[in-house]
Structure formats: C-alpha cells, structure tokens
Enzyme design. Structure first.
Site, PDB file in Angstrom:
ATOM      1  N   ASP A 477       0.835  -1.208   0.000  1.00  0.00           N
ATOM      2  CA  ASP A 477       0.000   0.000   0.000  1.00  0.00           C
ATOM      3  C   ASP A 477       0.870   1.259   0.000  1.00  0.00           C
ATOM      4  O   ASP A 477       2.089   1.209   0.247  1.00  0.00           O
ATOM      5  CB  ASP A 477      -0.887  -0.036   1.251  1.00  0.00           C
ATOM      6  CG  ASP A 477      -2.189   0.714   1.081  1.00  0.00           C
ATOM      7  OD1 ASP A 477      -2.314   1.498   0.130  1.00  0.00           O
ATOM      8  OD2 ASP A 477      -3.077   0.522   1.928  1.00  0.00           O
ATOM      9  N   ASP A 547     -10.384   1.914  -3.698  1.00  0.00           N
ATOM     10  CA  ASP A 547     -10.937   1.666  -2.365  1.00  0.00           C
ATOM     11  C   ASP A 547     -12.456   1.610  -2.419  1.00  0.00           C
ATOM     12  O   ASP A 547     -13.098   1.221  -1.454  1.00  0.00           O
ATOM     13  CB  ASP A 547     -10.515   2.778  -1.397  1.00  0.00           C
ATOM     14  CG  ASP A 547      -9.217   2.423  -0.701  1.00  0.00           C
ATOM     15  OD1 ASP A 547      -8.766   1.278  -0.838  1.00  0.00           O
ATOM     16  OD2 ASP A 547      -8.651   3.305  -0.019  1.00  0.00           O
TER      17      ASP A 547
HETATM   18  C1  DGJ Z   1      -5.810   1.816   1.841  1.00  0.00           C
HETATM   19  C2  DGJ Z   1      -6.119   0.598   1.031  1.00  0.00           C
HETATM   20  O1  DGJ Z   1      -6.540   0.935  -0.236  1.00  0.00           O
HETATM   21  C3  DGJ Z   1      -7.146  -0.228   1.777  1.00  0.00           C
HETATM   22  O2  DGJ Z   1      -7.545  -1.327   1.014  1.00  0.00           O
HETATM   23  C4  DGJ Z   1      -6.554  -0.665   3.084  1.00  0.00           C
HETATM   24  O3  DGJ Z   1      -5.474  -1.523   2.833  1.00  0.00           O
HETATM   25  C5  DGJ Z   1      -6.107   0.544   3.892  1.00  0.00           C
HETATM   26  N1  DGJ Z   1      -5.276   1.421   3.122  1.00  0.00           N
HETATM   27  C6  DGJ Z   1      -5.381   0.118   5.113  1.00  0.00           C
HETATM   28  O4  DGJ Z   1      -4.849   1.170   5.799  1.00  0.00           O
END
Ligand code: DGJ
Length: 738
Positions: A477, A547
């Site tokens: 991430d 997301d």
């Molecule tokens: C952002 C990501 O896109 C999410 O799927 C998740 O992993 C969160 N960060 C976790 O902090």
C-alpha cells in the site's frame, strides 16, 4: 517484423504485419517523424512526406534554409526555430538551454534490452521484437542522446525511451527528458483521459483536440487517483469497435506529464514522460540519465482493438514472474471486515469461514505491526504486534495454512508515522524540507527512498518476516502523496532529482523482494487506485483497483481501467452492504458479477452473512474457479459504456473461442421497457453456442450480428415470476458445442 534503414534517403522504417513507424534523418541531421499508423509498403524514399513551406514570420536555420517549426520531429528541442514545447531541455554551465542533437550512428538488433533500475516491457526470445537504437550527438556539449525504439512482432505497439550521456567536462542539468514525443500530421482526434479522485478513479473523459495544449499530469510523487499516465487519441468517428485509435502509456509510477500540443497548422505533438515540473537531473561528466519507457499502440479496430494490444503486451511482456500466467487465487481480505479491530482468534475465525466457502487465500490487512491500533502510529515498525498476534506473523500464517488457505500480508513500506520506533530512531529518514514543517497525510510522513540505507533497512525488516513466516501474497500500500520533497542526503543542486530517485528506490525494493521471494504474489495499492500504472505491473501483476468496493461505482472504475490495463491486473472484491464508501445496498449477485472481471475476492466477514447468502458466496467462488482462466486470460471486450448508458456490458472470450462470459449490468430498473439485444463480439461466427442453462443454441454470427436477447423481466408485469430491481445484473456463459 523488421527495421530497415534506407541509406540514400536516410530513413528508418519499423514495421510488422499491422503497423509502420517511419523516421527520417533531416537535412540538418536532426530526426524527423514521417509516419505512424497502419502498415504500409516499404519504399526507398518516403521523403515526399517531409514538407517545407516558406511561411510568413518564419525563422530559418541559417545553414539549411528551413524552420524546425514546420517540420514534424521525433525528439524536438526548443530555441532554434521550433517554438512548441520540446521533448528535452538541458541547462548548461553558461546558462544556455539550447541543444543540437544530430544523427551520429544507429544499431538495429533482435530482441529488446532492459532499462536498468526501471520497469519496461521485454521480449522473451529475440524473434519477438526488433530494436532500433539511434545515437545523436551534441558536439558543443559533447553529449550523447540515445533513442531506443522496439517494435514487437505480434503487437501493434512501439516501445520508446531516451538516454542522455554527458561526455563533456562540465556538469549539465537535464530539466526535461520525455520518454516519447511524436508529431502527427493533423489534429482530427478526440483526446481521452482517465481522471478522477479517490474512490472514483479512471473515469473516461473525452474532448476534441484543439489548437493549444491539452495535458494531464501528476506532481504528487505517484501516478495518482487524479490522472492516469495513459491517454488515447481516436478519430471522431471511431468507437469501441471500429476506427483509428492510438494509445500512449507511460511505464512509470512517479510524477508524469501526458500532453498533446496542437500548433496553428494543426500538427499534433504528443508527449509522455516524467513531469518536467519539479524535475532537474544533474549530469556530471561521465554520468547518464535513462528516461522511463513509454509504449504507443495503434488500432484500426477501435478502442477495444487498442486496449487488447495493451492487455496482451502488459499481461505477457510487462508483468513478470511465476504469477504472470497463473490464475489468481480467490482471496478474502479482512480490511472492511475488521479495520483495526482484530486479534488472532477473530482473524482465524474469519479465515475458517472463508475456507468453508472456497476461498484460497486469506489476507491480513493493516494493523498487525508495531503499536498500530489506529492510523496514527506504528508505520515503519515492521514486526508483529504480539498483543494482538501472540504467535506473531509466523504463528498466524501457520494457523491459516493449517486451515488449508494461503496467507497474505499488507505492508506500507514507504511510510513512517512520527509515532513509531523507526521515526524516533531515524527522524532524518523522512522527506522534509529544512526549516519547513512537514505536512502529514493520514498522520504519516514519507520515508526518503532516494537513500539506499533507508531502503536497505526496510528491506531487512520485511525480509525477516517473510523468511520466518508462511507468506504467499503481499499487498503493498501507499497512502499519501509526497510533500516537502527534499532529501537531507543530497546536495542543493540534486534536490530536483528526489521525486525520481524516490520511485527508483521503490522499484529497487520491489526488485529485491521479487528476486528473493519469487513465489510471492504482489498486489500494488495506493489508497486504492492511486498507483494503477504500467510501471507497477512490472513488479506487481495485480493492483487494488480502487478503495471503492461498491458494485455500481466499480462498473465505471473497472470499465475505465480496462482501456489501458488487463482484466487480470484489477483487484476486485465483493464487500458488505450497506457499502462502506457510499452506503449503497446492491444485490450480492451483482457484487459478484462485477468483481468476477478481475483478480476476484471478498472484503467482508462471511460469518456475518445469512445462510442463503453464504450459499450464494459458495456458488460465486465455484463459478470463478471454473471460469477464471477465461476471464483473466481471455480477450476482453467493452460492449456498453456505464458512462453513457443505464445498461453497461462487457465480455471475455477464450482463445479457442469456445467459451465466453458476458457481464450485463442494469444500474436503475425500468418499467414496461423495450425489448433488448446485446451484440456480442469476438465469437467464432460458425460455431454454435449454448447460452447458460437455456435450451437451444445460436451461431456465433447470430449472437454478434442480430445479438443476444437480453430482454429482462421489466418488460413484463412485475407481479409475474422473475422481477428486476435497481442494480440488477446477469452473467451469460456461452459454450460452443464441439
Ligand atoms: C488503503 C487501502 O486501499 C485499503 O484497502 C486498506 O489496505 C487501507 N489502506 C489500510 O490502511
């Protein structure tokens, strides 16, 4: 496939069965661009395509009597009669920025060289590609410019990059170094960009090209949610299925610029490369600078034709490693199931339920390390939090594997929370500008990945976990853009390099992990889709697309993403309702029907579903396992755009054309509606196909020409039998009779 150099006319013709790309050495020894498009016959001399005119207000090159302003070029410079934005700019010791790179030599060879430290498409065998390397020289500066062009045998695509070498004594500063520049003879194009924001990435935006500059860019340190380093030019009459289309894609994950400048004579200059804004690269004597790669694709079969070029090339000759050709495991990620609220027992229970329903990989997301109980602490401390996970990652991964699942882990290696052991020990390791207060995003700072010792340290921490645990998958991430970009390890005149050095550091860490842990499947992520770019695909063959896990929003996001990137690269999960991003309720079937078209998984706690919903989940997973080979590696067609219609559709067809899977999505229900048909694509016209469980069959040509009948229950009275709802969808599976 071939690359020919015609000695007398001094022209290079790169061609394969479908495209031609023609370059000419101009009378002043700079490079001119003659043609990019459908394959044409070779001839000794295409010089007639080079037109000169004695236009009013023209400044001319004294020794040659013509102006660069009116010549179509390959890698143009500003300041000596061309007034358009250039591909390169070099600041010299005396303050001048003028350059004159002229033809020196060239090499033509089979295969394709890699780019050191950078992602790039590749050839596995020499016969797959031919490369032209043109060396140009600026004699005054004693600098060399090497332009690389690779044409692929089976693809309508050319990969390009540029390298600058300083053989002079004095240092110079490269302030602009595009990966690709091409001058097209007219401007009769629609420009398509893929823009948005967090949770609505890669929305398709189309406008007519006009005189002046149109551009998208990023200055955020990553390719960004906002704009994608990929643009398309299409003829106004072209659509998804027919017409002339060109796609331009940058294989890079940092700051970028994608631009089309149309001059007053309607010549279109397309450029793609590192964003020159906030970029200066010092080249000492003896040093060189290699730009990232850019890929240009051409199609006369419309937007789908262009996308399929990128899909094949990026899936098979950009993505690497053991996972490139493997179907992707059905995964369950705990993020939306628990957020930070978990312990080992809770995770094992979620994983057990997932296993019962057929999931193959359990992924532990954020919150497993350091003092991480919220997003305000712990980043940088890559060791397990033993309060939550008494057996550490090793213990948990063994328990998950004992259930019959593979185990995956989330990391965010580029970041540090000020509230962390790492930051307390190494406060100087974050990017911050001296004397300025560093801005925070999600309570975190960005580590200075331009510094090798920082990358080494992070590698050491994560490699330890990976070596002692049973980790089969990593979700990598990156949750903030870069601000106050300054490295304390570099002198003042190298601060303009830090954005690029940062991303080189990211690439180097990926490379090291891939090399040492080759069996791990990597999924990139940047707050969802903020780094969904071709550069990342070289390291991580799939990316968390957004997301936003709402099925309806995902139709648009996945549709837009599919223009430049293959289906298998899109992480796509079924999540809970009400949806966590926009509180929408959608049927579980529709959530599955959208997520099938990607690297499929779940983002919820299956224990919280009713038994009938669990049965649906089991069916979904069984369906995905049966058809993922076709969906993830077949030929993908966009059929109806969610940006233009209430009903969207797409489909994939297997290579042997015997199996096809169609996704059909009706956003809002309608009443007493028309009879509907969907004209399919890519089938064998002579094969007979059965559709789903229904009796009867249809020839491929019927399904493609008269169409698949998709009239749904809303054409009748809702009281009788089946009925539709808002957010209704259907999957049609077509199988050929052998
Ligand atoms: C952002 C990501 O896109 C999410 O799927 C998740 O992993 C969160 N960060 C976790 O902090």
């Amino acid at each position: 496939m071939s690359i020919i150099f015609h000695q007398v006319s001094r022209e290079f013709h790169l061609y394969n069965d479908s495209i031609s790309y023609i370059i000419k050495i101009l009378p002043n020894d700079q490079l001119g661009q003659l043609y990019f498009g459908k394959r044409i016959h070779d001839r000794e001399d295409f010089g007639y395509l080079l037109e000169f005119a004695n236009r009013p207000m023209t400044s001319v090159l004294q020794d040659y009597g013509f102006s660069m302003e009116h010549v179509r070029q390959e890698y143009p410079a500003y300041g000596t009669t061309d007034f358009r934005l250039p591909a390169l700019e070099i600041l010299q010791e005396n303050g001048s920025r003028l350059t004159n790179f002229t033809y020196e030599s060239h090499r033509i060879f089979a295969g394709k060289p890699g780019l050191k430290g950078l992602p790039a498409t590749y050839a596995e065998r020499e016969e797959e590609a031919d490369t032209l390397e043109i060396t140009l020289k600026d004699r005054l500066l004693n600098m060399t410019l090497v332009l690389l062009y690779t044409i692929f045998a089976g693809e309508s695509a050319v990969a390009r990059s540029a390298r600058f070498e300083n053989h002079g004594e004095a240092p110079v500063y490269v302030t602009r170094a595009m990966s690709l520049s091409v001058d097209l003879p007219d401007c009769d194009y629609d420009w398509i960009q893929f823009s948005g924001a967090w949770s609505r990435e890669r929305q398709v935006k189309t406008r007519r090209l006009e005189q002046g500059i149109q551009a998208v860019s990023s200055a955020r340190g990553h390719s960004s949610h906002n704009h994608n380093p990929f643009i398309v030019l299409k003829r106004p009459g072209a659509d998804e299925f027919q017409g002339e289309v060109m796609g331009f894609s940058l294989v890079y994950s940092g700051n970028f610029l994608a631009q089309a400048e149309v001059d007053t004579y309607n010549v279109t200059r397309v450029m793609l490369g590192i964003n020159p804004f906030a970029f200066t690269w010092k080249l000492e004597s003896g040093e060189d600078f290699q730009t990232p790669e850019a890929v240009m694709a051409y199609s006369q079969e419309g937007l789908n034709g262009m996308s399929q070029v990128f899909h094949r090339l990026y899936r098979t000759r950009l993505a690497r490693g053991v996972w490139r050709d493997r179907v992707r495991p059905v995964l369950l990620n705990n993020w939306e199931a628990t957020y930070f609220d978990f312990n080992e027992e809770k995770l094992v229970n979620i994983a057990r339920a997932a296993k019962e329903d057929g999931v193959e990989l359990f992924v532990l997301d954020d919150g497993w390390f350091g003092e991480r109980s919220s997003d305000s602490s712990g980043l940088g401390d890559w060791y397990a939090n033993l309060d939550r996970l008494p057996g550490g990652i090793r213990g948990l991964s063994e328990k998950v594997e004992a259930l019959g699942l593979k185990f995956g882990l989330w990391v965010e290696l580029e970041m540090v929370n000020p509230d962390s052991e790492l930051y307390r020990e190494h406060p100087d390791w974050a990017l911050e500008t001296p004397g300025r207060t560093p801005s925070q995003g999600r309570n975190q700072l960005v580590l200075d990945f331009s510094r090798k010792e920082v990358v080494d340290h992070i590698y050491g921490m994560i490699a330890r976990i990976l070596s002692e645990s049973r980790v089969s998958y990593i979700k990598w991430d990156m949750n903030r853009s870069i601000t106050e970009c300054y490295s304390k390890a570099f002198p003042a005149d190298r601060q303009g390099e830090i954005f690029h050095r940062y991303i080189l550091g990211v690439y180097s860490l990926y490379e090291r992990l891939i090399e040492n842990f080759p069996e791990i499947l990597f999924e990139s992520c940047a707050s969802g889709g903020a780094r969904f770019d071709a550069g990342m695909l070289f390291y991580a063959p799939q990316c968390w697309t957004s997301d936003d896990s709402d099925a309806v929003e995902r139709i648009k996001i996945q549709y837009g993403t599919s223009f430049g990137y293959p289906v298998v690269s899109m992480g796509a999960h079924v999540s809970a309702v009400p949806n966590h991003q926009l509180c929408r309720y959608t049927p579980l079937e529709t959530r599955g029907n959208v997520a099938y078209f990607g690297a499929f998984g779940y983002e919820l706690d299956l224990q919280k579903l009713q038994e009938d919903e669990r049965a649906v989940v089991r069916q979904q997973i069984a369906f995905m396992k049966e058809y993922r080979e076709v969906i993830q590696f077949g030929t993908f067609y966009r059929l109806r755009s969610p940006f233009e219609h209430n009903i969207a559709a797409w489909m994939v067809v297997s290579d042997d054309k015997k199996t096809a899977v169609v996704g059909y999505y009706k956003i809002l229900n309608d009443v007493n509606c028309e009879f509907r048909r969907l004209r399919l694509k890519g089938l064998d016209p002579d094969m007979r196909y059965g559709v789903g469980d229904s009796d009867g069959w249809f020839y491929g040509d019927e399904l493609m020409e008269s169409g698949l009948v998709t009239t749904d229950a809303s054409a009748g009275q809702p009281a009788f039998g089946e009925f539709c709802t808002d957010f209704w969808s259907r999957i049609y599976v077509l199988k050929a009779f052998c």
